[in-house]
Design a protein around this motif. Structure first.
Motif, short mmCIF file in Angstrom:
data_model
loop_
_atom_site.label_atom_id
_atom_site.label_comp_id
_atom_site.label_asym_id
_atom_site.label_seq_id
_atom_site.Cartn_x
_atom_site.Cartn_y
_atom_site.Cartn_z
N ALA A 120 -17.04 -16.40 0.18
CA ALA A 120 -15.91 -16.16 1.24
C ALA A 120 -14.76 -16.74 1.23
O ALA A 120 -13.58 -16.33 1.26
N GLU A 121 -14.77 -18.16 0.67
CA GLU A 121 -13.45 -18.79 0.57
C GLU A 121 -12.65 -18.47 -0.54
O GLU A 121 -11.69 -18.87 -0.63
N SER A 122 -13.43 -17.85 -1.59
CA SER A 122 -12.47 -17.18 -2.59
C SER A 122 -11.71 -15.87 -2.47
O SER A 122 -10.93 -15.42 -3.23
N ILE A 123 -11.94 -15.17 -0.95
CA ILE A 123 -11.35 -13.99 -0.97
C ILE A 123 -9.84 -14.36 -0.61
O ILE A 123 -9.65 -14.72 0.27
N ALA A 124 -9.15 -13.47 -1.30
CA ALA A 124 -7.47 -13.38 -0.97
C ALA A 124 -7.41 -12.20 -0.13
O ALA A 124 -7.72 -11.22 -1.00
N VAL A 125 -6.95 -12.11 1.22
CA VAL A 125 -6.94 -10.74 1.87
C VAL A 125 -5.85 -9.95 1.23
O VAL A 125 -4.68 -10.29 0.82
N GLN A 126 -6.19 -8.72 0.96
CA GLN A 126 -5.21 -7.94 0.29
C GLN A 126 -5.01 -6.61 1.00
O GLN A 126 -5.73 -6.38 2.14
N HIS A 127 -4.01 -5.62 0.61
CA HIS A 127 -3.77 -4.66 1.37
C HIS A 127 -4.15 -3.35 0.48
O HIS A 127 -3.58 -3.37 -0.67
N TYR A 128 -4.80 -2.33 1.08
CA TYR A 128 -5.12 -1.02 0.32
C TYR A 128 -4.61 0.05 1.10
O TYR A 128 -5.33 0.21 2.35
N ALA A 129 -3.70 1.04 0.69
CA ALA A 129 -3.29 2.10 1.32
C ALA A 129 -3.86 3.42 0.73
O ALA A 129 -3.86 3.41 -0.55
N PHE A 130 -4.55 4.27 1.33
CA PHE A 130 -5.07 5.45 1.04
C PHE A 130 -4.35 6.75 1.40
O PHE A 130 -4.12 7.05 2.80
N LEU A 131 -3.88 7.46 0.56
CA LEU A 131 -3.19 8.73 0.90
C LEU A 131 -4.25 9.86 1.24
O LEU A 131 -5.14 10.05 0.27
N VAL A 132 -4.05 10.24 2.35
CA VAL A 132 -5.14 11.46 2.67
C VAL A 132 -4.72 12.72 3.26
O VAL A 132 -3.27 12.62 3.84
N MET A 177 -9.31 -3.06 9.39
CA MET A 177 -9.76 -4.18 8.49
C MET A 177 -11.02 -3.51 8.03
O MET A 177 -11.82 -3.07 8.68
N ASP A 178 -11.54 -4.12 6.76
CA ASP A 178 -12.67 -3.95 6.20
C ASP A 178 -13.66 -5.30 6.45
O ASP A 178 -13.13 -6.03 7.06
N PRO A 179 -14.91 -5.05 6.15
CA PRO A 179 -15.81 -6.27 6.43
C PRO A 179 -15.23 -7.61 5.82
O PRO A 179 -15.74 -8.52 6.33
N ALA A 180 -14.74 -7.55 4.82
CA ALA A 180 -14.11 -8.89 4.01
C ALA A 180 -12.78 -9.36 4.65
O ALA A 180 -12.17 -10.41 4.39
N GLY A 181 -12.25 -8.67 5.31
CA GLY A 181 -10.89 -8.80 6.09
C GLY A 181 -9.80 -8.22 5.59
O GLY A 181 -8.41 -8.74 5.95
N HIS A 182 -9.89 -7.31 4.55
CA HIS A 182 -8.90 -6.52 3.61
C HIS A 182 -8.13 -5.78 4.90
O HIS A 182 -8.82 -4.80 5.31
N GLY A 183 -7.06 -5.50 4.64
CA GLY A 183 -6.19 -4.39 5.31
C GLY A 183 -6.26 -3.15 4.75
O GLY A 183 -5.84 -3.13 3.47
N MET A 184 -6.72 -2.48 5.53
CA MET A 184 -6.80 -0.96 4.91
C MET A 184 -5.98 -0.03 5.75
O MET A 184 -5.72 -0.19 6.93
N GLU A 185 -5.45 0.97 5.05
CA GLU A 185 -4.40 1.83 5.71
C GLU A 185 -4.53 3.27 5.11
O GLU A 185 -4.81 3.52 4.03
N ILE A 186 -4.49 4.33 6.18
CA ILE A 186 -4.52 5.53 5.61
C ILE A 186 -3.22 6.21 6.24
O ILE A 186 -2.88 5.82 7.25
N ILE A 187 -2.84 6.94 5.36
CA ILE A 187 -1.38 7.64 5.42
C ILE A 187 -1.36 9.04 5.11
O ILE A 187 -2.13 9.41 4.31
N THR A 188 -0.65 9.93 5.79
CA THR A 188 -0.77 11.48 5.31
C THR A 188 0.50 11.78 4.44
O THR A 188 0.80 12.76 3.85
N THR A 189 1.51 10.86 4.28
CA THR A 189 2.93 11.04 3.81
C THR A 189 2.94 9.72 3.11
O THR A 189 3.11 8.74 3.69
N PRO A 190 3.25 9.86 1.84
CA PRO A 190 3.67 8.50 1.19
C PRO A 190 4.98 8.01 1.77
O PRO A 190 5.92 8.76 2.10
N TYR A 191 4.86 6.86 1.51
CA TYR A 191 6.27 6.00 1.86
C TYR A 191 7.29 6.22 0.93
O TYR A 191 7.02 6.04 -0.46
N THR A 192 8.62 6.60 1.12
CA THR A 192 9.58 6.76 0.17
C THR A 192 10.68 6.02 0.76
O THR A 192 11.14 6.12 2.05
#
Length: 135
Positions: free
Chosen positions: A55-67, A110-125
């Motif tokens: 757990a102490e080795s986890i660096a929180v990341q962000h993952y964005a998913f286009l749906v 958030m996912d179980p490890a604390g990562h930030g998850m995002e869902i979007i329907t339109t890509p950011y431009t």
């Protein structure tokens, strides 16, 4: 040159738990465990390979998913059914809301490890991205 992201390793406290969590939310399948990795394949060919680390080795990341817009409601429904706290913003200031950035819909959780998850329907431009795409 054609460069594409093929896979990334996602650190987790429990690789199976995190892979199953994300696969359930997004309506995807968990792949066959391979060595220390439990993979989740996305429709554009990118694989998230979940690996168990301390757990102490986890660096929180962000993952964005286009749906697709037509699939957003199903994903959002699974988030609500599972009782997952979601936000309209990445800083967690607007709980229980979704956003409408760039003419689409989106949310963060958030996912179980604390990562930030995002869902979007339109890509950011942004203006600089638009200029590069037009060149």
């Amino acid at each position: 040159m054609s460069v594409q992201l093929n896979h990334t390793i996602v650190h987790s406290r429990d690789n199976r738990e995190s892979a199953e969590f994300l696969a359930h939310v997004l309506g995807l399948e968990v792949g066959t465990e391979w060595g220390p990795f439990v993979p989740v394949d996305t429709s554009n060919g990118v694989t998230l390979d979940f690996a168990t680390v301390p757990a102490e080795s986890i660096a929180v990341q962000h993952y964005a998913f286009l749906v697709p817009e037509e699939e957003f409601d199903a994903v959002f429904g699974r988030i609500r059914e599972a009782g997952i706290t979601y936000f309209a913003d990445p800083h967690g200031k607007r709980p229980g809301e979704i956003n409408h950035h760039h003419g689409g819909r989106g949310l963060y959780f958030m996912d179980p490890a604390g990562h930030g998850m995002e869902i979007i329907t339109t890509p950011y431009t942004f203006p600089e991205q638009q200029r590069k795409r037009q060149q």
